[in-house]
Write a protein that holds these residues in place. Structure first.
Motif, PDB file in Angstrom:
ATOM      1  N   ALA A  43       0.837  -1.208   0.000  1.00  0.00           N
ATOM      2  CA  ALA A  43       0.000   0.000   0.000  1.00  0.00           C
ATOM      3  C   ALA A  43       0.872   1.259   0.000  1.00  0.00           C
ATOM      4  N   PHE A  44       1.994   1.201   0.701  1.00  0.00           N
ATOM      5  CA  PHE A  44       2.922   2.331   0.720  1.00  0.00           C
ATOM      6  C   PHE A  44       3.485   2.590  -0.674  1.00  0.00           C
ATOM      7  N   LEU A  45       3.883   1.527  -1.373  1.00  0.00           N
ATOM      8  CA  LEU A  45       4.438   1.682  -2.718  1.00  0.00           C
ATOM      9  C   LEU A  45       3.414   2.270  -3.687  1.00  0.00           C
ATOM     10  N   ALA A  46       2.167   1.805  -3.597  1.00  0.00           N
ATOM     11  CA  ALA A  46       1.112   2.346  -4.452  1.00  0.00           C
ATOM     12  C   ALA A  46       0.860   3.818  -4.124  1.00  0.00           C
ATOM     13  N   SER A  47       0.836   4.150  -2.847  1.00  0.00           N
ATOM     14  CA  SER A  47       0.620   5.546  -2.429  1.00  0.00           C
ATOM     15  C   SER A  47       1.770   6.440  -2.873  1.00  0.00           C
ATOM     16  N   ALA A  48       2.992   5.935  -2.799  1.00  0.00           N
ATOM     17  CA  ALA A  48       4.145   6.721  -3.239  1.00  0.00           C
ATOM     18  C   ALA A  48       4.073   6.985  -4.745  1.00  0.00           C
TER      19      ALA A  48
END
Length: 143
Positions: A43-48
């Motif tokens: 989820a962090f990678l998608a948000s970044a």
């Protein structure tokens, strides 16, 4: 020609990814098992990715095409296939198969909650894009 929102607007667009990334980081730190941490990392990678793309929203016009950079997709549209620019704003165009298409321009969408200055700048960018699309194409000289 490069059309993009002001730096403040780009930072605000970027917040759509930054805020969830911060939440994902806080969750990953407090998670106890490996699977919740893996989910938080994904989820962090998608948000970044959304944060970076939000900052880079805009339109690039070159001699033969228009490149529209959105939150999730970048589309290159041949200039000759463009039929118009809507007030939404979006690019109306015809695919090589003859199908009518449209591509929204997220960078220049206005809101009633934004400042008048930001709205006017976005409307001016859309007007500049319209002028570029309707401008006569330069002809190459034959030698």
């Amino acid at each position: 020609m490069e059309l993009s929102p002001s730096r403040g607007t780009r930072l605000a667009n970027s917040c759509l990814g930054v805020v969830p990334a911060v939440v994902c980081t806080a969750y990953a730190v407090s998670a106890t098992g490996p699977w919740p941490r893996v989910a938080a990392l994904l989820a962090f990678l998608a948000s970044a990715a959304v944060a970076v793309r939000g900052y880079r929203l805009g339109v690039t016009c070159v001699n033969t095409d228009v490149t529209v950079r959105g939150y999730l997709r970048t589309r290159v549209i041949p200039r000759d296939s463009i039929t118009g620019i809507t007030d939404f704003p979006a690019v109306r165009w015809t695919a090589p198969s003859g199908r009518k298409r449209w591509t929204p321009i997220s960078a220049f969408m206005t809101s009633s909650r934004e400042s008048v200055r930001a709205s006017e700048a976005k409307e001016a960018a859309v007007a500049q894009l319209r002028r570029w699309v309707t401008r006569p194409k330069k002809r190459r000289r034959r030698r």
